[in-house]
Design an enzyme around this catalytic site. Sequence first.
Site, short mmCIF file in Angstrom:
data_model
loop_
_atom_site.label_atom_id
_atom_site.label_comp_id
_atom_site.label_asym_id
_atom_site.label_seq_id
_atom_site.Cartn_x
_atom_site.Cartn_y
_atom_site.Cartn_z
N LYS A 114 0.82 -1.19 0.00
CA LYS A 114 0.00 0.00 0.00
C LYS A 114 0.86 1.25 0.00
O LYS A 114 0.41 2.33 -0.28
CB LYS A 114 -0.89 0.02 1.26
CG LYS A 114 -1.77 -1.18 1.43
CD LYS A 114 -2.39 -1.10 2.86
CE LYS A 114 -2.93 -2.46 3.25
NZ LYS A 114 -3.31 -2.49 4.66
N GLY A 115 2.13 1.07 0.37
CA GLY A 115 3.00 2.21 0.61
C GLY A 115 3.15 3.18 -0.55
O GLY A 115 3.28 4.39 -0.35
N GLU A 129 7.34 2.08 -6.55
CA GLU A 129 7.54 1.61 -5.17
C GLU A 129 7.75 2.80 -4.23
O GLU A 129 8.15 3.88 -4.67
CB GLU A 129 8.76 0.67 -5.18
CG GLU A 129 9.19 0.08 -3.87
CD GLU A 129 8.16 -0.78 -3.17
OE1 GLU A 129 7.07 -0.25 -2.85
OE2 GLU A 129 8.44 -1.97 -2.91
N ASP A 130 7.45 2.61 -2.97
CA ASP A 130 7.65 3.69 -2.00
C ASP A 130 9.10 3.84 -1.58
O ASP A 130 9.64 4.93 -1.55
CB ASP A 130 6.73 3.52 -0.76
CG ASP A 130 6.86 2.16 -0.08
OD1 ASP A 130 7.59 1.28 -0.59
OD2 ASP A 130 6.22 1.96 0.98
N ASP A 171 14.93 -0.58 0.24
CA ASP A 171 15.70 -0.73 1.46
C ASP A 171 16.75 -1.82 1.18
O ASP A 171 17.76 -1.53 0.54
CB ASP A 171 14.69 -1.10 2.56
CG ASP A 171 15.26 -1.12 3.96
OD1 ASP A 171 16.12 -0.33 4.26
OD2 ASP A 171 14.80 -1.97 4.76
N LYS A 206 17.20 3.93 0.37
CA LYS A 206 18.15 3.88 1.50
C LYS A 206 19.35 3.07 1.04
O LYS A 206 19.45 1.88 1.36
CB LYS A 206 17.51 3.14 2.68
CG LYS A 206 16.56 3.94 3.53
CD LYS A 206 16.13 3.03 4.70
CE LYS A 206 14.98 3.59 5.46
NZ LYS A 206 14.40 2.61 6.42
N PHE A 256 14.12 4.95 10.07
CA PHE A 256 12.79 4.46 9.71
C PHE A 256 11.85 5.65 9.52
O PHE A 256 11.63 6.44 10.42
CB PHE A 256 12.23 3.51 10.77
CG PHE A 256 11.06 2.73 10.23
CD1 PHE A 256 11.25 1.61 9.45
CD2 PHE A 256 9.77 3.17 10.45
CE1 PHE A 256 10.18 0.91 8.90
CE2 PHE A 256 8.68 2.49 9.91
CZ PHE A 256 8.89 1.36 9.14
N VAL A 257 11.31 5.75 8.30
CA VAL A 257 10.49 6.91 7.95
C VAL A 257 9.02 6.54 7.72
O VAL A 257 8.71 5.40 7.36
CB VAL A 257 11.04 7.65 6.71
CG1 VAL A 257 12.41 8.24 6.99
CG2 VAL A 257 11.10 6.73 5.49
N ARG A 291 0.29 6.87 7.40
CA ARG A 291 0.32 7.02 5.94
C ARG A 291 -0.21 8.39 5.51
O ARG A 291 0.10 8.88 4.44
CB ARG A 291 -0.53 5.93 5.27
CG ARG A 291 -0.01 4.51 5.47
CD ARG A 291 -0.75 3.57 4.52
NE ARG A 291 -0.63 2.16 4.89
CZ ARG A 291 0.38 1.36 4.52
NH1 ARG A 291 1.35 1.84 3.80
NH2 ARG A 291 0.40 0.10 4.89
#
Length: 187
Positions: free
Chosen positions: A48-49, A104-105, A108, A136, A158-159, A171
Amino acid sequence: MEQTARIYQDVCKILVTKEEISEKVKETGARITKDFEEKAPVMVCILKGAATFFTDLMREIDLPVTTDFMSISSYGSATKSTGVVRVMKDLDRDILGKDVIIVEDIVDSGITLNYLSKMLEGRGAASITIVTLLDKPARRKVKDLVVNYSCFNIPDEFVVGYGLDYDEKYRNIPDIGVLKPEIYQGK
Ligand code: IMP
Ligand code: MG
């Protein structure tokens, strides 16, 4: 929204403001429009990001795109990748011979996108392009993953916000901020 608003109470620092996001999304949309001239790519939103980024980005792309949605999970409610990737919701349409743009959000470890791009390649996509809002790089495990468009490189923190969650929350924060470590510590 003021940064004193209730939704900001668990955020210790704003990393990227909504104005910076908006400017970068416009720029990225313009680049994609130019790079995909004469093409009609399928934009795939990774739920969902990426949903917030996706809906903003697609409106900055002047091409006859189609859209599809996929839900993949490599995280529980924790903040570290498990390396286990599950498809929760697959694409609705066939992508054979299509130019696919994965939206994509955040990248990582890169495990999620590496798995996904190989899977879509295997279905006969003509090309696979990766667009991410955040990257990242310090945490990358899949070193050879090619990220074609990346809006912001961020440090190893972590954001949340602008679609990104912790335990399905935050969100709806309009900017991207660092979550107070005490919120997830001990989880
Ligand atoms: P990867 O497989 O390790 O690259 O994980 C990517 C996924 O992890 C993203 O799609 C996010 O859902 C999640 N993720 C990684 N870092 C963060 C973060 O800082 N905030 C929120 N979600 C994150
Ligand atoms: Mg997520």
